[in-house]
Write a protein that holds these residues in place. Structure first.
Motif, short mmCIF file in Angstrom:
data_model
loop_
_atom_site.label_atom_id
_atom_site.label_comp_id
_atom_site.label_asym_id
_atom_site.label_seq_id
_atom_site.Cartn_x
_atom_site.Cartn_y
_atom_site.Cartn_z
N VAL A 1 13.02 36.48 -22.07
CA VAL A 1 13.48 35.09 -21.92
C VAL A 1 14.76 34.98 -22.91
O VAL A 1 14.82 35.57 -23.94
N GLU A 2 15.81 34.17 -22.26
CA GLU A 2 16.95 34.00 -23.08
C GLU A 2 17.17 32.77 -23.55
O GLU A 2 16.64 31.84 -23.25
N GLU A 3 18.15 32.88 -24.84
CA GLU A 3 18.53 31.52 -25.24
C GLU A 3 18.83 30.47 -24.00
O GLU A 3 19.41 31.02 -23.16
N GLY A 4 18.53 29.24 -23.95
CA GLY A 4 18.97 28.38 -22.77
C GLY A 4 17.85 28.46 -21.82
O GLY A 4 18.36 27.90 -20.68
N ALA A 5 16.79 29.08 -21.93
CA ALA A 5 15.82 29.24 -20.84
C ALA A 5 15.12 27.84 -20.92
O ALA A 5 14.40 27.16 -19.93
N LEU A 6 15.39 27.06 -22.07
CA LEU A 6 14.70 25.45 -22.05
C LEU A 6 16.07 24.72 -22.23
O LEU A 6 17.03 25.06 -22.96
N SER A 7 16.07 23.52 -21.75
CA SER A 7 17.16 22.44 -21.87
C SER A 7 17.64 22.48 -23.54
O SER A 7 16.50 22.30 -24.50
N GLU A 8 18.73 21.90 -23.90
CA GLU A 8 19.15 21.66 -25.15
C GLU A 8 18.07 20.48 -25.65
O GLU A 8 17.66 19.58 -25.14
N TRP A 9 18.14 20.52 -26.90
CA TRP A 9 17.56 19.54 -27.83
C TRP A 9 17.98 18.18 -27.34
O TRP A 9 19.22 17.91 -27.45
N ASN A 10 17.26 17.40 -26.81
CA ASN A 10 17.66 16.02 -26.47
C ASN A 10 17.86 14.85 -27.52
O ASN A 10 17.25 15.09 -28.69
N LYS A 11 18.00 13.77 -26.89
CA LYS A 11 18.40 12.52 -27.94
C LYS A 11 17.03 12.20 -28.36
O LYS A 11 16.87 11.80 -29.60
N VAL A 12 15.98 12.15 -27.55
CA VAL A 12 14.53 11.69 -27.93
C VAL A 12 13.98 12.59 -29.14
O VAL A 12 13.64 12.04 -29.86
N ASP B 1 14.56 13.04 -36.71
CA ASP B 1 15.44 12.10 -37.70
C ASP B 1 14.26 11.50 -38.54
O ASP B 1 14.26 11.50 -39.75
N ILE B 2 13.34 10.63 -37.55
CA ILE B 2 12.32 9.90 -38.29
C ILE B 2 11.12 10.67 -38.77
O ILE B 2 10.65 10.36 -40.15
N ARG B 3 10.74 11.66 -38.22
CA ARG B 3 9.21 12.22 -38.62
C ARG B 3 9.40 13.37 -38.96
O ARG B 3 8.62 14.28 -39.37
N GLY B 4 10.37 14.35 -38.49
CA GLY B 4 10.56 15.79 -38.45
C GLY B 4 9.70 16.50 -37.66
O GLY B 4 8.57 16.14 -37.42
N LEU B 5 10.32 17.38 -36.76
CA LEU B 5 9.89 18.34 -35.88
C LEU B 5 9.67 19.74 -36.53
O LEU B 5 10.83 20.28 -37.00
N PRO B 6 8.56 20.22 -36.66
CA PRO B 6 8.68 21.76 -37.37
C PRO B 6 9.61 22.57 -36.74
O PRO B 6 9.70 22.42 -35.68
N LYS B 7 10.17 23.74 -37.71
CA LYS B 7 11.20 24.38 -37.06
C LYS B 7 10.74 25.32 -35.88
O LYS B 7 9.37 25.53 -36.00
N GLY B 8 11.40 25.35 -34.98
CA GLY B 8 11.04 25.96 -33.78
C GLY B 8 10.10 25.35 -32.72
O GLY B 8 10.07 25.89 -31.49
N ARG B 9 9.83 24.15 -33.01
CA ARG B 9 9.10 23.18 -32.07
C ARG B 9 9.88 22.38 -31.20
O ARG B 9 10.91 21.97 -31.66
N ARG B 10 9.39 22.23 -29.90
CA ARG B 10 9.96 21.40 -29.03
C ARG B 10 8.98 20.29 -28.65
O ARG B 10 7.66 20.55 -28.65
N LEU B 11 9.43 19.16 -28.23
CA LEU B 11 8.28 18.13 -27.54
C LEU B 11 8.17 18.61 -26.06
O LEU B 11 9.45 18.59 -25.51
N GLY B 12 7.07 18.85 -25.80
CA GLY B 12 6.84 19.34 -24.33
C GLY B 12 7.21 18.40 -23.29
O GLY B 12 7.75 19.04 -22.11
N CYS B 13 7.23 17.14 -23.56
CA CYS B 13 7.28 16.31 -22.68
C CYS B 13 9.13 16.21 -22.13
O CYS B 13 9.61 15.28 -21.28
N GLN B 14 9.83 16.54 -23.35
CA GLN B 14 11.39 16.35 -23.17
C GLN B 14 12.05 17.87 -22.96
O GLN B 14 13.17 17.55 -22.13
N ALA B 15 11.58 18.98 -23.47
CA ALA B 15 12.24 20.12 -23.05
C ALA B 15 11.95 20.29 -21.52
O ALA B 15 10.94 20.36 -21.11
#
Ligand code: FES
Length: 651
Positions: free
Chosen positions: A63-74, A80-94
């Motif tokens: 698996v290479e960097e870039g296998a998932l889309s970039e961190w998006n606005k959502v 910004d509001i609640r904090g996403l733990p390091k390394g985590r992504r929102l499955g519905c956005q990535a």
């Protein structure tokens, strides 16, 4: 070329998906357990996943960097509001961009395993009957007129595949302002329904609702009512408490309550009111302890014995007091909590497990749910000891059940120095087989007494009596030290060589503790031994009867359920012949298995249909009509008993 490969861990599920597919969508298509309350709108953060990079020889991918889309606005806004733990992504956005390995952490799994304190017969998979859903509802349109409720129902169906949701008047009165305040976005608590009831809207909050809803698991005993408040989204027990059953004032044991209802025309009604008020007060107290709003309690599960079952539901228990012990109904009950005067959420529901038979109640069904004898590979005997012993014997091939009238001796009643398990009660005993001198330990202290009983006596508020587990230990120790014969008679000073055994009227007694200025000595009399012999004979013959029916002389393992089962020592129980012969390491304690069963039925809706099915298949044995029971009873009063082999015990 082929679409990128997506591999989910820990499930190992995998599939190829076009570039741009959200991880949540891939998870849904593969049946991966990934949570979502907002339906992929980037609001709830329940869909968090952890992508991994690098080589995965086991899965055959890099698996290479870039296998998932970039961190998006959502995600940025969420972080910004609640904090996403390091390394985590929102499955519905990535979204998928290349081969990728995605880990679903436990808290993002819908059907998480509820953490339990010890290894138990079954895990609880969280799948409660009340859940929260976030929906976006169509705005009303003058050209296509339809009601707000109809559009909410359509939204639940389209966005969550929940079909045919109904709503009560209570909901209609709040729905319109909620929808408008939330700008057509609302969070809905839905009771998902069951065989008898369609799904129902329980509550509506404007916008995305951060909170949770609660359920209560209740073990309604004749002596105490115990309840656990559970968070329905995590399965955690948030607070627990117990209360004396207020019916005690109408009679200490069940049969005296049945006779109270026979003797007083309003008796049953009075007892119904008392127990409902007690339960409601307990709920109020627990909600206050947990600092939650009582109206967030939306589901209740109650387990209890048949007499309590009837009295709680407002049914006269008269028929249960006489043969053939017919229940008004043995089926599981699905009610509104308001039907039984519980002042929690106005639409809260209540579920009572089915009763097994006239003497074997929903509490025994809850034990069966928790200990799952019907799923056991080996033959297991489950005994829940109280004033009645409920006994289950079985394995995957089938389960038999009966109850046996042990009476209150195991709880310390009918014993000359007996008392309830409380600080000051002797609970552990050893007798030196050579000197015949005892040592003991009292509840509330972890210090063993010296041979004068000194340390234990001073450790707490003194020595006040013997509780149920203590009386079993002292009699078994007396038997092993040769102070009592197999028939239960205490020897004289001459016969035993100790003046701790002394003449007590026409029989002998054993002085366990000498007493001090404040407390009388504590002795074990022949009458005490007799009472325990009767109780253990009732327990043993019930078990033995089920073994006859099953055609076996041995069981593979024994599970002791209930508070008493948790404290009693397996070795001493076997020395007395309370339970059939079995290797000692195969005797385990299940703690409050009935309470655990109630919690399972609260947190896992499939468990309800499952236990109803199991109960239908259980073979019920009525001890009162079995001639063999009497025969076993007579034999079983000896210690261990006069006719059955106890080969393991003897070695
Ligand atoms: Fe709710 Fe992703 S599903 S934030």
């Amino acid at each position: 070329s082929q679409d990128p490969l997506v591999i989910f861990t820990p499930s190992g599920k995998r599939g190829h998906f076009p570039v741009g597919t959200p991880i949540l969508t891939a998870a849904r298509q593969l049946g991966v357990d990934l949570d979502s309350v907002c339906g992929g709108r980037g609001i709830c953060s329940k869909c968090q996943v952890t992508p991994s990079f690098g080589e995965f020889p086991k899965h055959g991918v890099t698996v290479e960097e870039g296998a998932l889309s970039e961190w998006n606005k959502v995600e940025q806004r969420y972080d910004d509001i609640r904090g996403l733990p390091k390394g985590r992504r929102l499955g519905c956005q990535a979204t998928v961009q290349g081969d990728v390995v995605v880990d679903v952490p436990p808290e993002s799994q819908v059907h998480k395993q509820v953490v339990r304190k010890r290894a138990e017969a079954r895990d609880i998979t969280l799948d409660p009957v009340v859940k929260l859903y976030y929906v976006e509802v169509e705005e009303p349109d003058m050209h296509e007129p339809s009601g707000d409720l109809e559009r909410l129902v359509t939204a639940l169906e389209e966005q969550w595949e929940i079909k045919g949701v109904r709503a009560d008047l209570h909901i209609l009165s709040t729905l319109q302002p909620c929808l408008r305040k939330g700008e057509w976005k609302v969070t809905v608590a839905v009771h998902l329904g069951d065989e008898e009831n369609p799904p129902r809207v329980m509550h509506v909050w404007p916008g995305y609702h951060e909170g949770t809803v609660y359920g209560m698991a209740v073990d309604l005993g004749s002596t105490t009512i115990a309840a656990h408040l559970c968070d329905m989204s995590t399965g955690e027990v948030v607070a627990s408490s117990g209360l004396m059953n207020p019916q005690i004032r109408f009679g200490e044991d069940l049969m005296s309550r049945v006779s109270y209802s026979m003797m007083n025309s309003d008796g049953a009604q009075e007892m119904t009111t008392a127990v409902r008020e007690g339960m409601d007060a307990l709920f109020t107290q627990i909600a206050a302890d947990a600092e939650i709003d009582k109206s967030l309690i939306m589901d209740v599960v109650v387990v209890c014995n048949p007499v309590m079952h009837h009295l709680f539901l407002g049914i006269d228990p008269f028929e249960l007091g006489q043969a053939p012990f017919a229940l008004a109904t043995s089926d599981a009950m699905r009610l509104r909590a308001s039907d039984v005067d519980l002042s929690i959420h106005p639409l809260a529901r209540l579920y009572m497990l089915p009763c097994i038979a006239g003497h074997v109640g929903a509490d025994a069904a809850a034990v069966a749910l928790s200990e799952a004898p019907d799923k056991s590979e080996d033959l297991v005997l489950v005994v829940d000891v109280g004033t009645n012993a409920e006994i289950l014997l079985g394995d995957k091939e089938g389960v038999l059940a009966c109850s046996s009238p042990t009476g209150p001796a195991f709880e310390g009643a009918q014993i000359s120095a007996g008392q309830r398990a409380a600080p000051g009660a002797i609970e552990r005993v050893e007798i030196n087989p050579v000197t015949k001198e005892p040592r003991f330990r009292v509840i509330g202290s972890d210090i063993w007494s010296d041979e004068d009983g000194f340390a234990a006596a001073t450790a707490v508020s003194g020595v006040t009596g013997i509780c149920g587990s203590g009386i079993i230990e002292v009699i078994a120790e007396m038997r092993m030290a040769g102070l009592v014969d197999a028939g239960g008679l205490i020897g004289s000073t001459e016969q035993t060589g100790t003046d701790r055994c002394f003449a007590d009227g026409r029989t002998n007694a054993y002085r366990l503790w000498d007493g001090d200025e404040d407390q009388k000595p504590i002795t074990v009399t022949n009458g005490d031994i007799r009472a325990i012999q009767m109780a253990k004979a009732a327990l043993y013959s019930g078990a033995r009867l089920l073994m006859d029916k099953r055609g076996v002389d041995n069981v593979d393992r024994v599970v002791l359920a209930g508070a008493f089962g948790a404290h009693i020592s397996a070795k001493h129980a076997m020395v007395l012949g309370m339970i059939p012969d079995c290797p000692l390491d195969k005797v385990t304690s299940a703690g409050n298995a009935a309470g655990t069963g109630a919690r399972i039925a609260l947190l896992n809706r499939a468990a309800r249909a499952e236990i109803e099915d199991t109960v239908r298949k259980i073979t019920k044995i009525e001890t009162a009509v079995e001639a063999k029971f009497q025969e076993h009873f007579v034999n079983a009063s000896a210690m261990p008993n006069s006719s059955d082999p106890f080969p393991i015990l003897r070695t």
